[in-house]
Design an enzyme around this catalytic site. Structure first.
Site, PDB file in Angstrom:
ATOM      1  N   ASN A  24      -1.509  -2.512  -5.600  1.00 20.10           N
ATOM      2  CA  ASN A  24      -1.727  -1.172  -5.064  1.00 20.10           C
ATOM      3  C   ASN A  24      -0.844  -0.131  -5.739  1.00 20.10           C
ATOM      4  OD1 ASN A  24      -0.717   0.990  -2.979  1.00 20.10           O
ATOM      5  ND2 ASN A  24      -2.728   0.377  -2.228  1.00 20.10           N
ATOM      6  N   LYS A  58       1.810   6.883  -4.260  1.00 18.23           N
ATOM      7  CA  LYS A  58       0.915   6.795  -3.109  1.00 18.23           C
ATOM      8  C   LYS A  58       1.129   8.036  -2.247  1.00 18.23           C
ATOM      9  CE  LYS A  58      -1.426   4.056  -3.006  1.00 18.23           C
ATOM     10  NZ  LYS A  58      -2.657   3.861  -3.800  1.00 18.23           N
ATOM     11  N   ASP A 226       0.139  -1.321   1.758  1.00 15.22           N
ATOM     12  CA  ASP A 226      -1.207  -1.885   1.935  1.00 15.22           C
ATOM     13  C   ASP A 226      -1.264  -3.406   1.791  1.00 15.22           C
ATOM     14  OD1 ASP A 226      -2.030   0.648   2.417  1.00 15.22           O
ATOM     15  OD2 ASP A 226      -3.310   0.854   0.659  1.00 15.22           O
TER      16      ASP A 226
END
Length: 253
Positions: A24, A58, A226
């Protein structure tokens, strides 16, 4: 632009499908290199064209306390090193238009994140083409169902073809439960249904998508971001082999 167009055409012609995969977020240079090496080996063994994925930031975090990554400057340096070391194309996401030029100098595919693209894909693809880029892919990432859940409607894989673009199934983000997990010390983060990733993946390849997008981690339980929807690296080869077999049996490859 020429190299991106060449990659775009190669991915469109992939049989049975292409793979966008990676962790991720960039956790460290060492981790990214290790993941890229293993994922490339598996993808080559299974016979799938690979574009390696990871995020430098992110930005769309539910909680201000969440890990975000190294940032654009350092993150792009790491992604460029991986790209050159393993001779693999790169996909990463942007969060503001001012990032696109710098990211485009390293990434072969620029990803518009889920929070920015859960809208009508025909219109979204056309906006990008009108801006001068004909190399557009569209991605099914689930539809909001209440506050903390997403639903994947398999009909969307067919309807999205109206965008006249390769259709990609994101089999990991589609199983997020946004803001569905409480954090120790306060705040919330996205939960997820990792155990259903094979279910969504099987459905997608049976219907006949052009590509699979998935986040993969060697230790999902301890991933900083995540974790509940990242697929374990140790099970990647087995899942991809099954998906290839299903695509071939369904005649969608």
């Amino acid at each position: 632009m020429e190299s991106s167009a060449l990659l775009f055409n190669q991915l469109k012609a992939a049989d049975p499908f292409f793979l966008l995969a990676g962790p991720n977020v960039i956790e460290s240079e060492e981790h990214i290199f290790r993941m890229a090496k293993h994922i490339k080996t598996i993808a080559s063994k299974v016979g799938l064209p690979l574009v390696f994925k990871s995020s430098f930031d992110k930005a769309n975090r539910t909680s201000s306390k969440s890990f975000r990554g190294p940032g654009m400057v350092e993150g792009l340096k790491i992604l460029e090193k991986v790209k050159l070391a393993y001779d693999i194309p790169i996909v990463t996401d942007v969060h503001e238009t001012i990032q696109c030029e710098a990211v485009g100098r390293v990434a072969d595919i620029i990803q518009i994140p889920a929070f920015l693209c859960r809208q009508v894909m025909v219109n979204s693809a056309e906006k990008i083409r009108l801006a001068g880029n004909p190399n557009v892919m569209v991605c099914e990432r689930g539809t909001m169902f209440g506050y903390n859940d997403l639903i994947v409607d398999p009909r969307n894989f067919e309807w999205m073809r109206e965008a006249n673009s390769p259709v990609v199934a994101d089999i990991t983000h589609a199983l997020q439960q946004p803001a569905g997990r409480k954090l120790d010390g306060g705040g919330v983060a996205s939960g997820g249904l990792r155990e259903l990733i094979p279910c969504i993946a099987r459905t997608a390849v049976a219907v006949g998508v052009d590509g699979i997008f998935m986040e993969v981690h060697d230790d999902p339980l301890n991933a900083p971001v995540d974790g509940p929807t990242q697929w374990p690296l140790r099970h990647l080869e087995e899942l991809l082999e099954e998906l290839v077999a299903i695509a071939e049996l369904a005649g969608t490859g």
